[in-house]
Design a protein around this motif. Structure first.
Motif, mmCIF file in Angstrom:
data_model
loop_
_atom_site.group_PDB
_atom_site.id
_atom_site.type_symbol
_atom_site.label_atom_id
_atom_site.label_comp_id
_atom_site.label_asym_id
_atom_site.label_seq_id
_atom_site.Cartn_x
_atom_site.Cartn_y
_atom_site.Cartn_z
ATOM 1 N N GLN A 129 0.822 -1.408 -0.054
ATOM 2 C CA GLN A 129 0.168 -0.328 0.077
ATOM 3 C C GLN A 129 1.156 1.395 -0.017
ATOM 4 O O GLN A 129 0.841 2.213 -0.896
ATOM 5 C CB GLN A 129 -0.958 0.414 1.386
ATOM 6 N N THR A 166 2.300 1.945 -3.628
ATOM 7 C CA THR A 166 0.764 2.713 -3.896
ATOM 8 C C THR A 166 0.431 4.045 -4.080
ATOM 9 O O THR A 166 0.505 5.040 -4.446
ATOM 10 C CB THR A 166 -0.689 1.733 -4.210
ATOM 11 N N GLU A 167 0.601 4.535 -2.858
ATOM 12 C CA GLU A 167 0.810 5.857 -2.108
ATOM 13 C C GLU A 167 1.330 6.419 -2.660
ATOM 14 O O GLU A 167 1.354 8.152 -3.462
ATOM 15 C CB GLU A 167 0.170 5.516 -0.835
ATOM 16 N N ASP A 195 2.377 -4.573 5.565
ATOM 17 C CA ASP A 195 1.238 -4.713 5.864
ATOM 18 C C ASP A 195 1.014 -6.710 4.918
ATOM 19 O O ASP A 195 0.934 -7.455 5.204
ATOM 20 C CB ASP A 195 0.734 -3.996 4.201
#
Length: 336
Positions: free
Chosen positions: A75, A78-79, A247
């Motif tokens: 994640q 991606t951010e 994650d």
């Protein structure tokens, strides 16, 4: 009808070609609002499409940058990529995202491919195993920024999280809630964030006079995480708290707990080092160490654009603090 040219736009707007060129390149300093309106109206009426290839050849720039992420499944990656893309979109530039899968050979191919396409610069989540390529880029003064991971013995613009401090804070939170048997689980210690998270873990235990138990330190491939967790929970005194290093490790911990019918927050406390958008929906809601992913992406993009524009920057590391977001998964140890 033939293709509309810049000369057609200039004639329609009643201005010179050079004025249209200045408009397209957003150089409005000496251009009146009326002139801008007339040029914009002419472009719309004639449906003029600028020749970006010709412009890039003339300017020796492609208005394109590359982002090479280590693992697009994270994640955080991606951010950061979204932030970089947003930043360059505001500057009328494009971003190409490539996924290296933590594979140095794949990373090397992407660097070579993107440079062959003459992208103006690169933001890389480095595997740290292509040192010669990194050093050559710096030597050539090719615009590059390293994200999330430090490259040993390399002076280059680097944007990272404060991993040691953030991990220390999470372990201290466990200790303040009565935990002493605390485990940490990460992927292999091949890159700086994982190494620093283990360092923060050990510093916190040492500062609180808690003996460091090597058996409680997991650093292995994702496919072996559950096996190592099973080993931990067969010990006579298993851990009462676990820090999941990212994650993906977190998912393995959840799967392990489900398979063994263990209750997160009851059988053991849990904190996850990563940005997890659904953390508050999990039962129980999960305590996380949130990284400043979007701001980090903006900073990396800003550093890269400054290099592309030949502006002076300090070639040093920029580190961002993290935030410990406390939820029910890391609550106080129950008295036995």
């Amino acid at each position: 009808m033939g293709k509309t040219t810049m000369a057609d736009v200039a004639k329609k707007a009643g201005v010179s070609k050079s004025t249209v060129s200045q408009f397209l390149n957003e150089r409005y300093e000496y251009m009146s609002p009326d002139t801008r309106i007339r040029i914009e109206a002419a472009i719309d009426e004639l449906n003029y499409q600028p020749n970006y290839l010709a412009r890039s050849l003339k300017q020796k720039r492609t208005s394109t940058v590359g982002i090479i992420v280590a693992n697009i499944m994270h994640q955080f990656s991606t951010e950061v990529s979204r932030s970089v893309e947003d930043y360059f979109n505001k500057h009328n530039m494009h971003a190409i995202v490539c996924n290296a899968d933590n594979d140095p050979e794949k990373e090397k191919k992407y660097i070579e491919m993107l440079r062959a396409k003459q992208v103006d610069g690169l933001i890389i989540f480095p595997t740290a195993q292509n040192a010669d390529i990194y050093k050559n880029m710096i030597k050539e003064e090719y615009p590059v920024v390293f994200m999330d991971r430090k490259v040993p013995d390399l002076q280059a613009p680097t944007v990272v999280s404060q991993n040691i401090e953030a991990t220390y804070s999470a372990i201290q939170h466990f200790i303040d809630n009565g935990h002493e048997r605390i485990a940490i689980a990460t992927e292999p210690l091949t890159i700086s964030p994982r190494i620093e998270r283990h360092e923060g873990y050990k510093k916190a235990l040492h500062a609180n006079g808690i003996k460091i138990n090597p058996e409680f330190q997991i650093s292995t491939s994702i496919d072996k995480i559950k096996k190592e967790l099973d080993r931990l929970f067969q010990l006579d005194a298993p851990p009462t708290a676990i820090l999941a290093g990212n994650d993906i490790v977190f998912i393995e911990v959840l799967e392990f707990a489900k398979e063994k019918k263990l209750e997160v927050g009851e059988s053991f406390a849990l904190v996850v080092f990563d940005n997890i958008p659904f953390a508050h929906f999990v039962h129980p809601p999960v305590t996380t160490i949130a990284q400043s992913a979007y701001m980090m992406g903006e900073k990396a993009a800003d550093l890269l654009l400054k290099q592309i524009n030949k502006e002076q920057i300090d070639r040093h590391e920029v580190s961002f603090p993290c935030e410990l977001i406390i939820r029910d998964s890391s609550k106080r140890l129950k008295e036995k």
